[in-house]
Design an enzyme around this catalytic site. Sequence first.
Site, PDB file in Angstrom:
ATOM      1  N   THR A  58      38.589  39.911  42.838  1.00  0.00           N
ATOM      2  CA  THR A  58      38.949  40.046  41.415  1.00  0.00           C
ATOM      3  C   THR A  58      39.123  38.677  40.765  1.00  0.00           C
ATOM      4  OG1 THR A  58      41.285  40.206  42.044  1.00  0.00           O
ATOM      5  CG2 THR A  58      40.125  42.284  41.663  1.00  0.00           C
ATOM      6  N   TYR A  95      51.172  50.679  46.238  1.00  0.00           N
ATOM      7  CA  TYR A  95      51.201  49.236  45.955  1.00  0.00           C
ATOM      8  C   TYR A  95      52.625  48.688  46.104  1.00  0.00           C
ATOM      9  CZ  TYR A  95      51.276  45.019  42.993  1.00  0.00           C
ATOM     10  OH  TYR A  95      51.474  43.744  42.500  1.00  0.00           O
TER      11      TYR A  95
END
Length: 311
Positions: free
Chosen positions: A35, A141
């Site tokens: 990313t 997460y």
Amino acid sequence: MKVLVTGGAGFIASHIVDALIERGHQVVVVDNLSTGFSHNLNPRAKFYHMSIADEGLSDVFDKEKPDVVNHHAAQMVIARSVADPLFDARENIIGGLNVIVNSVRSGVKKVIYASSGGAVYGEPEYIPADEQHPVNPISQYGVSKHVVEHYLYLYGVLSGLNYVVLRYSNVYGPRQNPGGEAGVVAIFAGQMLRGEQPTIFGQGDKTRDYTCVFDIVEANLLAVERGEKLICNIGNGVETSDKEMFDTLADVLKYKGIPRYDSVRQGEVHHICLECSLAREKLGWESKISLREGLLKSVEYYRRLDASLGD
Ligand SMILES: NC(=O)c1ccc[n+]([C@@H]2O[C@H](COP(=O)([O-])OP(=O)(O)OC[C@H]3O[C@@H](n4cnc5c(N)ncnc54)[C@H](O)[C@@H]3O)[C@@H](O)[C@H]2O)c1
């Protein structure tokens, strides 16, 4: 000092790399560019294009022998962790453990770790949440970010590893990817500049604590010198609702549209705001950039980015 920065091609850590180099440190970056972007990489940093979960990471540690490790590489999209928890665990838990084990083995003096105050506490019992608040993440997460904190504690006990865990609130600022899956400021700003209609997930009353990336950089610089086996929140301490964020950005960008509303995504908390007096006491850090000031800096960046894409 030699600092190995994981995720140094990404939004937050690329600014940390720049600041470390500016202060005369030698910097090594490990990033798999999943990313992050090569154009974020500081040309004065030595770059290894590699995953932190890769076995070859040990060769990088052997060769570079860093004094300090600043660990920012992660999969950081809550929705992705919900959809693919195994991917999230491999990147964040296995990757994080690989970084820590190699740090211990090669005698690293300190590991600075980017955790998430927005995710580890879960739906808070009280706000602003301090570090004593129970840790009850409601996303995969949040779990994976927290597990790495446990490993740091463990290796602190077993091997005397020193660490500073910085539990960030929502971070925004230049270089946050407007085409990414997380980072509401970047996404809204990109959409408003293109004349598109941003989507608010929920009724617009979810609240977040927004901290400008340059305040985050400052906390990381201080953590190189200060903090012993420390876990602390890093936030602005101001609760801002999604609708307030939309309105402020619309005002700054002179956007006349209205938001679209959709259902809240799984794994997202309704409210979060962080209490940061421990960071003040132990690191001498406090947030200095107001939301409006930070948004003005960000918007300048997104305008330039938009103009360059239009060329
Ligand atoms: N942005 C926020 O609001 C926020 C809030 C709390 C915590 N954090 C944490 O801060 C860190 C940086 O986040 P960001 O917003 O800059 O995201 P980002 O996606 O821009 O940066 C992450 C970087 O890590 C790299 N990366 C990802 N997986 C990797 C792997 N397996 N091996 C090597 N490199 C890998 C990516 O290519 C990217 O450059 C993350 O650990 C995130 O969990 C971010």
